[in-house]
Write an enzyme that holds these catalytic residues in place. Sequence first.
Site, PDB file in Angstrom:
ATOM      1  CD  GLU A 157      41.701  29.693  49.482  1.00 47.02           C
ATOM      2  OE1 GLU A 157      41.818  30.480  50.437  1.00 47.02           O
ATOM      3  OE2 GLU A 157      42.419  29.735  48.463  1.00 47.02           O
ATOM      4  CB  CYS A 207      37.408  30.052  43.785  1.00 45.91           C
ATOM      5  SG  CYS A 207      38.033  29.350  42.247  1.00 45.91           S
ATOM      6  CG  HIS A 247      42.501  28.526  45.059  1.00 50.21           C
ATOM      7  ND1 HIS A 247      41.884  29.366  45.947  1.00 50.21           N
ATOM      8  CD2 HIS A 247      41.935  28.802  43.842  1.00 50.21           C
ATOM      9  CE1 HIS A 247      40.985  30.110  45.308  1.00 50.21           C
ATOM     10  NE2 HIS A 247      40.990  29.788  44.031  1.00 50.21           N
TER      11      HIS A 247
END
Length: 199
Positions: A80, A142, A166
Amino acid sequence: MKTILVTGFEPFLDHEDNPTRKIAAVLDGEVIGEYKVKAAVLPVTFSGAADKVKEKIEETNPDAVMMLGLAAGRNPITPERVAINCNDGEVDNNGVKKQDEEIIEGGPAAYFSTLPIRNLVDALTEAGVPAAISNTAGTYVCNNIMYQTLHYLKERDLSIPAGFIHVPASHQMALQKHGLASMSEEEMLRAVRLMIEAM
Ligand code: PCA
């Protein structure tokens, strides 16, 4: 030897499993590249997950933090890029639902990952593992732990690389849910080892 804190999550919502829980369990204690892995499995709760990461940071004094979570439906491994100051989404494992709420009142709008995300994606791609940078970690737990962890490190002037990645559903999960994009657990383990080596 350096220490890397690797976190995974428990299952949540209607997912029977969470591949990141197993990845954390298997990698705990392994030496990969320059790092010895210290791992933890987090509850999927807005109130408890980030506190557990902070606790583990205090306990293990790591040189890097790699947080992992499931993005069911995504196909590649996705480091991310950014976490935003927003809680909004489905109920967590405590039955708590958040909407349009700041994670930290008056906090910065966002934090960028301090993991070398481009290098991680390149290392995976070169090794034949589908990977891509993701530009949204969502607004669920998350994103919450990525935001809170980066905020915590910033506030304490701890300039260690930290961020969130992820992973897809496992094949076992896809067997239960027809059409769900999936990757084998072995491949995900290989991917996480490759990323730690590339750090
Ligand atoms: N994935 C969720 C929370 C726990 C997990 O593994 C998320 O993407 O927010």
